[in-house]
Design a protein around this motif. Structure first.
Motif, PDB file in Angstrom:
ATOM      1  N   MET A   1       0.848  -1.196   0.000  1.00 22.91           N
ATOM      2  CA  MET A   1       0.000   0.000   0.000  1.00 22.91           C
ATOM      3  C   MET A   1       0.890   1.256   0.000  1.00 22.91           C
ATOM      4  O   MET A   1       1.837   1.335   0.777  1.00 22.91           O
ATOM      5  CB  MET A   1      -0.891  -0.024   1.258  1.00 22.91           C
ATOM      6  N   LYS A   2       0.561   2.202  -0.872  1.00 26.38           N
ATOM      7  CA  LYS A   2       1.355   3.451  -0.918  1.00 26.38           C
ATOM      8  C   LYS A   2       0.622   4.558  -0.157  1.00 26.38           C
ATOM      9  O   LYS A   2      -0.571   4.464   0.079  1.00 26.38           O
ATOM     10  CB  LYS A   2       1.532   3.877  -2.379  1.00 26.38           C
ATOM     11  N   ASN A   3       1.348   5.609   0.182  1.00 25.94           N
ATOM     12  CA  ASN A   3       0.769   6.776   0.870  1.00 25.94           C
ATOM     13  C   ASN A   3      -0.116   6.367   2.050  1.00 25.94           C
ATOM     14  O   ASN A   3      -1.272   6.771   2.136  1.00 25.94           O
ATOM     15  CB  ASN A   3      -0.039   7.612  -0.138  1.00 25.94           C
ATOM     16  N   ALA A   4       0.472   5.562   2.937  1.00 24.35           N
ATOM     17  CA  ALA A   4      -0.339   4.998   4.022  1.00 24.35           C
ATOM     18  C   ALA A   4      -0.067   5.661   5.367  1.00 24.35           C
ATOM     19  O   ALA A   4       1.047   6.103   5.651  1.00 24.35           O
ATOM     20  CB  ALA A   4      -0.061   3.497   4.138  1.00 24.35           C
ATOM     21  N   ALA A   5      -1.132   5.719   6.168  1.00 21.78           N
ATOM     22  CA  ALA A   5      -1.000   6.128   7.578  1.00 21.78           C
ATOM     23  C   ALA A   5      -1.331   4.900   8.422  1.00 21.78           C
ATOM     24  O   ALA A   5      -2.384   4.285   8.238  1.00 21.78           O
ATOM     25  CB  ALA A   5      -1.963   7.264   7.893  1.00 21.78           C
ATOM     26  N   LEU A   6      -0.410   4.517   9.297  1.00 22.83           N
ATOM     27  CA  LEU A   6      -0.640   3.367  10.186  1.00 22.83           C
ATOM     28  C   LEU A   6      -1.045   3.887  11.559  1.00 22.83           C
ATOM     29  O   LEU A   6      -0.317   4.682  12.174  1.00 22.83           O
ATOM     30  CB  LEU A   6       0.647   2.529  10.301  1.00 22.83           C
TER      31      LEU A   6
ATOM     32  N   ILE B   1       4.794   3.609   4.385  1.00 24.53           N
ATOM     33  CA  ILE B   1       4.077   4.321   5.454  1.00 24.53           C
ATOM     34  C   ILE B   1       4.614   5.748   5.611  1.00 24.53           C
ATOM     35  O   ILE B   1       5.795   5.950   5.880  1.00 24.53           O
ATOM     36  CB  ILE B   1       4.153   3.509   6.763  1.00 24.53           C
ATOM     37  N   GLU B   2       3.715   6.693   5.420  1.00 21.66           N
ATOM     38  CA  GLU B   2       4.088   8.118   5.505  1.00 21.66           C
ATOM     39  C   GLU B   2       3.809   8.672   6.896  1.00 21.66           C
ATOM     40  O   GLU B   2       4.425   9.652   7.316  1.00 21.66           O
ATOM     41  CB  GLU B   2       3.281   8.941   4.491  1.00 21.66           C
ATOM     42  N   VAL B   3       2.823   8.065   7.560  1.00 18.25           N
ATOM     43  CA  VAL B   3       2.427   8.559   8.894  1.00 18.25           C
ATOM     44  C   VAL B   3       2.281   7.360   9.828  1.00 18.25           C
ATOM     45  O   VAL B   3       1.626   6.380   9.484  1.00 18.25           O
ATOM     46  CB  VAL B   3       1.063   9.308   8.827  1.00 18.25           C
TER      47      VAL B   3
ATOM     48  N   ARG C   1      11.148  11.788   4.497  1.00 22.24           N
ATOM     49  CA  ARG C   1       9.861  12.430   4.801  1.00 22.24           C
ATOM     50  C   ARG C   1       9.019  11.479   5.638  1.00 22.24           C
ATOM     51  O   ARG C   1       9.250  10.267   5.629  1.00 22.24           O
ATOM     52  CB  ARG C   1       9.120  12.862   3.533  1.00 22.24           C
ATOM     53  N   GLY C   2       8.066  12.060   6.349  1.00 17.56           N
ATOM     54  CA  GLY C   2       7.172  11.243   7.179  1.00 17.56           C
ATOM     55  C   GLY C   2       6.813  11.953   8.467  1.00 17.56           C
ATOM     56  O   GLY C   2       7.416  12.970   8.831  1.00 17.56           O
ATOM     57  N   THR C   3       5.814  11.403   9.138  1.00 19.51           N
ATOM     58  CA  THR C   3       5.332  11.973  10.403  1.00 19.51           C
ATOM     59  C   THR C   3       5.115  10.846  11.408  1.00 19.51           C
ATOM     60  O   THR C   3       4.514   9.829  11.074  1.00 19.51           O
ATOM     61  CB  THR C   3       3.973  12.700  10.167  1.00 19.51           C
ATOM     62  N   ILE C   4       5.616  11.062  12.611  1.00 16.96           N
ATOM     63  CA  ILE C   4       5.391  10.086  13.685  1.00 16.96           C
ATOM     64  C   ILE C   4       4.701  10.804  14.847  1.00 16.96           C
ATOM     65  O   ILE C   4       5.228  11.800  15.366  1.00 16.96           O
ATOM     66  CB  ILE C   4       6.717   9.450  14.153  1.00 16.96           C
ATOM     67  N   ILE C   5       3.531  10.299  15.211  1.00 17.15           N
ATOM     68  CA  ILE C   5       2.782  10.890  16.331  1.00 17.15           C
ATOM     69  C   ILE C   5       2.634   9.818  17.413  1.00 17.15           C
ATOM     70  O   ILE C   5       2.088   8.740  17.154  1.00 17.15           O
ATOM     71  CB  ILE C   5       1.383  11.377  15.864  1.00 17.15           C
TER      72      ILE C   5
END
Ligand SMILES: NC(=O)c1ccc[n+]([C@@H]2O[C@H](COP(=O)([O-])OP(=O)(O)OC[C@H]3O[C@@H](n4cnc5c(N)ncnc54)[C@H](OP(=O)(O)O)[C@@H]3O)[C@@H](O)[C@H]2O)c1
Length: 264
Positions: free
Chosen positions: A1-6, A79-81, A129-133
């Motif tokens: 899966m592309k452009n995914a938020a987990l 995974i982008e997020v 690139r990416g975001t981790i919350i």
């Protein structure tokens, strides 16, 4: 899966609110949870509403086997997020917490967060690139009786994320830790806690969507530690600025009053 938020723990509450938020933004989602019917229903709703793909992984992340299943499920995903949200609370005093709960809360709220973050961060570093919350709690600032392991693991998440932020300062990867106060979710029921959610005033319950809105606003501003809501900000202020003896007395008095009210 592309452009995914987990998003871990998207069956209810904050995780579900984040799933809607990132679904609305057009990300494909990977969501996890143990309550299969509920999370599959969420997945169908989100897919139909935002016209994105949703992969659902049914796993218990308080155990290494569950974490390994998830790592295997996401091996080909971009995974982008990453939102490390899954968490639970415990009600008993420390000496009465079972070994299983003790190991489970520490594994879920430390090992899983760390291992998942490192796994996904390595891919994010390649793409720069990416975001981790990471979801912590105002309990990270103020430890209370009957909440010791929960607070301690949430403090770990806070410290871990602030450290990551500094290590990643020369990259385009964004890191945030969210420390909310009470949330109107399934959290307290799942832990068998007796709470009055309709109570107004200090330490009131906030809607998960409100928390996500405030945290996303902080993320946009580049705020590393997001403390959504005035009540959580007051808790943070008290725990940081009061002399420790005064802090203990306030917490002990508060806990005694609460326990008397709840007859425990
Ligand atoms: N509620 C509060 O007052 C409050 C305050 C501050 C911070 N937080 C934090 O906010 C986060 C979300 O909690 P919430 O309030 O939204 O509660 P919630 O509605 O109970 O959601 C918790 C999520 O975590 C998942 N989860 C719990 N244990 C798990 C396990 N062993 N393995 C895999 N998934 C598990 C649950 O899914 P399943 O049950 O389907 O497994 C659920 O999706 C947690 O990290 C919590 O510590 C909550």
């Amino acid at each position: 899966m592309k452009n995914a938020a987990l998003i871990t723990g998207a069956t209810s509450g904050l995780g579900l609110a984040y799933a809607n938020e990132y679904g609305k933004k057009g990300y494909n989602l990977i969501i996890t949870g143990r309550r299969e019917d509920k999370i599959r229903t969420n997945a169908v709703y989100i897919e139909n509403t935002y016209h994105i793909k949703v992969k659902t992984v049914i796993v218990d992340l308080a155990y290494e086997e569950g974490l390994n299943i998830l790592l295997n499920e996401i091996r080909d995903d971009e995974i982008e997020v990453l939102i490390n949200n899954a968490g639970f609370g415990l009600k008993p005093v420390f000496t009465e917490v079972s070994k299983e709960d003790m190991n489970g809360i520490m594994f879920l709220q430390m090992n899983t967060v760390v291992i998942l973050t490192q796994h996904i961060l390595k891919q994010m570093m390649v793409r720069n690139r990416g975001t981790i919350i990471n979801i912590s709690s105002d309990g990270a600032f103020a430890v209370m009786p009957r909440n010791i392991l929960y607070s301690s693991t949430k403090l770990f998440i806070l410290n871990f994320t602030e450290g990551l932020y500094m290590e990643l300062i020369d990259t385009a990867i964004q890191v945030q830790v969210v420390c909310p106060g009470f949330i109107d979710s399934d959290f307290h029921e799942s832990a068998g806690m007796n709470v009055v959610k309709k109570k107004k005033g200090f330490m009131k319950f906030m809607d998960p969507e409100e928390i996500v809105n405030l945290a996303m606003r902080d993320l946009k501003k580049g705020r590393v530690v997001s403390v959504p809501g005035l009540d959580a900000k007051i808790i943070r202020f008290i725990s940081v600025f009061l002399p420790r003896r005064m802090f203990y007395n306030i917490i002990i008095n508060f806990t005694r009053k609460r326990n008397k009210k709840l007859n425990r």
